[in-house]
Scaffold this motif. Sequence first.
Motif, mmCIF file in Angstrom:
data_model
loop_
_atom_site.group_PDB
_atom_site.id
_atom_site.type_symbol
_atom_site.label_atom_id
_atom_site.label_comp_id
_atom_site.label_asym_id
_atom_site.label_seq_id
_atom_site.Cartn_x
_atom_site.Cartn_y
_atom_site.Cartn_z
ATOM 1 N N ARG A 69 -16.392 -15.842 -66.176
ATOM 2 C CA ARG A 69 -15.131 -15.122 -65.929
ATOM 3 C C ARG A 69 -14.909 -14.055 -67.005
ATOM 4 N NH1 ARG A 69 -12.645 -14.849 -61.332
ATOM 5 N NH2 ARG A 69 -10.583 -15.136 -62.213
ATOM 6 N N LYS B 179 -14.667 -10.093 -65.985
ATOM 7 C CA LYS B 179 -13.548 -9.243 -66.394
ATOM 8 C C LYS B 179 -14.036 -8.084 -67.251
ATOM 9 C CE LYS B 179 -9.199 -8.211 -66.537
ATOM 10 N NZ LYS B 179 -8.454 -7.855 -65.331
ATOM 11 N N ASN C 172 -15.573 -5.581 -64.989
ATOM 12 C CA ASN C 172 -14.520 -4.908 -64.212
ATOM 13 C C ASN C 172 -13.793 -3.851 -65.036
ATOM 14 O OD1 ASN C 172 -14.612 -5.879 -61.563
ATOM 15 N ND2 ASN C 172 -13.527 -7.745 -62.119
ATOM 16 N N LEU C 173 -13.658 -4.113 -66.322
ATOM 17 C CA LEU C 173 -12.987 -3.172 -67.212
ATOM 18 C C LEU C 173 -13.922 -2.074 -67.709
ATOM 19 C CD1 LEU C 173 -10.844 -5.671 -69.333
ATOM 20 C CD2 LEU C 173 -10.013 -4.086 -67.563
ATOM 21 N N ALA D 234 -8.329 -12.759 -74.074
ATOM 22 C CA ALA D 234 -7.329 -12.565 -73.019
ATOM 23 C C ALA D 234 -6.338 -11.469 -73.401
ATOM 24 C CB ALA D 234 -6.597 -13.883 -72.746
ATOM 25 N N MET E 231 -8.065 -8.083 -73.122
ATOM 26 C CA MET E 231 -8.315 -7.712 -71.727
ATOM 27 C C MET E 231 -7.028 -7.625 -70.903
ATOM 28 S SD MET E 231 -11.716 -9.902 -70.826
ATOM 29 C CE MET E 231 -13.339 -9.341 -71.316
ATOM 30 N N LYS E 232 -5.890 -7.908 -71.564
ATOM 31 C CA LYS E 232 -4.590 -7.912 -70.889
ATOM 32 C C LYS E 232 -4.617 -8.825 -69.660
ATOM 33 C CE LYS E 232 -3.064 -3.321 -72.445
ATOM 34 N NZ LYS E 232 -3.820 -3.323 -73.638
ATOM 35 N N GLU E 233 -5.058 -10.047 -69.900
ATOM 36 C CA GLU E 233 -5.214 -11.030 -68.832
ATOM 37 C C GLU E 233 -4.602 -12.344 -69.291
ATOM 38 O OE1 GLU E 233 -5.478 -11.862 -65.486
ATOM 39 O OE2 GLU E 233 -6.961 -10.255 -65.621
ATOM 40 N N GLU E 234 -4.108 -13.125 -68.355
ATOM 41 C CA GLU E 234 -3.606 -14.462 -68.663
ATOM 42 C C GLU E 234 -4.796 -15.386 -68.941
ATOM 43 O OE1 GLU E 234 -0.377 -15.429 -68.860
ATOM 44 O OE2 GLU E 234 0.245 -13.367 -68.443
ATOM 45 N N PHE F 111 -6.631 -17.012 -66.028
ATOM 46 C CA PHE F 111 -7.620 -16.237 -65.269
ATOM 47 C C PHE F 111 -9.026 -16.772 -65.501
ATOM 48 C CE2 PHE F 111 -10.949 -13.027 -65.577
ATOM 49 C CZ PHE F 111 -10.951 -12.494 -64.304
ATOM 50 N N ASP G 261 -9.712 -19.827 -63.372
ATOM 51 C CA ASP G 261 -9.574 -19.739 -61.919
ATOM 52 C C ASP G 261 -10.880 -20.144 -61.254
ATOM 53 O OD1 ASP G 261 -6.971 -18.887 -62.034
ATOM 54 O OD2 ASP G 261 -7.398 -16.791 -61.534
#
Length: 137
Positions: free
Chosen positions: A19, A23, A26-27, A64, A67-70, A73, A76
């Motif tokens: 994960r 991410k 994706n970034l 997190a 990456m500005k993610e919870e 995530f 998940d």
Amino acid sequence: MAQDKDETIHPVDRHVGRRVQEKRLNLGLTQTALANAVGVSFQQVQKYEKGTNRVSASKLFEIAQFMKEEIAFFFDGVPLRQPGLSEAAAPGFDHDFPMTKQSLEIAKLAPRLPLRKQKAVVQIMREMLDEGVGDDA
């Protein structure tokens, strides 16, 4: 006999690493960029992404935030229920294939296609892999 190193990697560690990798890709970040942002080497990021090294809670928190993610995530898709005494073993995580920018793009684009075209794409991919006709369900 020495145990295969992949057998000692906990499935949750592998999942969290994948994960992180998903991410990051994706970034549009490199492993070096992520490593610099959280204060580790790019080799350490590689180990996190493969699951060979666990990401500590504090490091996952930093990742997190960057990456500005919870934090959730990264978990998940991890099954919450574990088999009990009378239940069958839960299926393992399928992480045998490396994540690539292209596989992520396929995953993003596929749901936007009508079902008929999704089935056609799957069939083309199976033929490319010499896996033939599969279940249309």
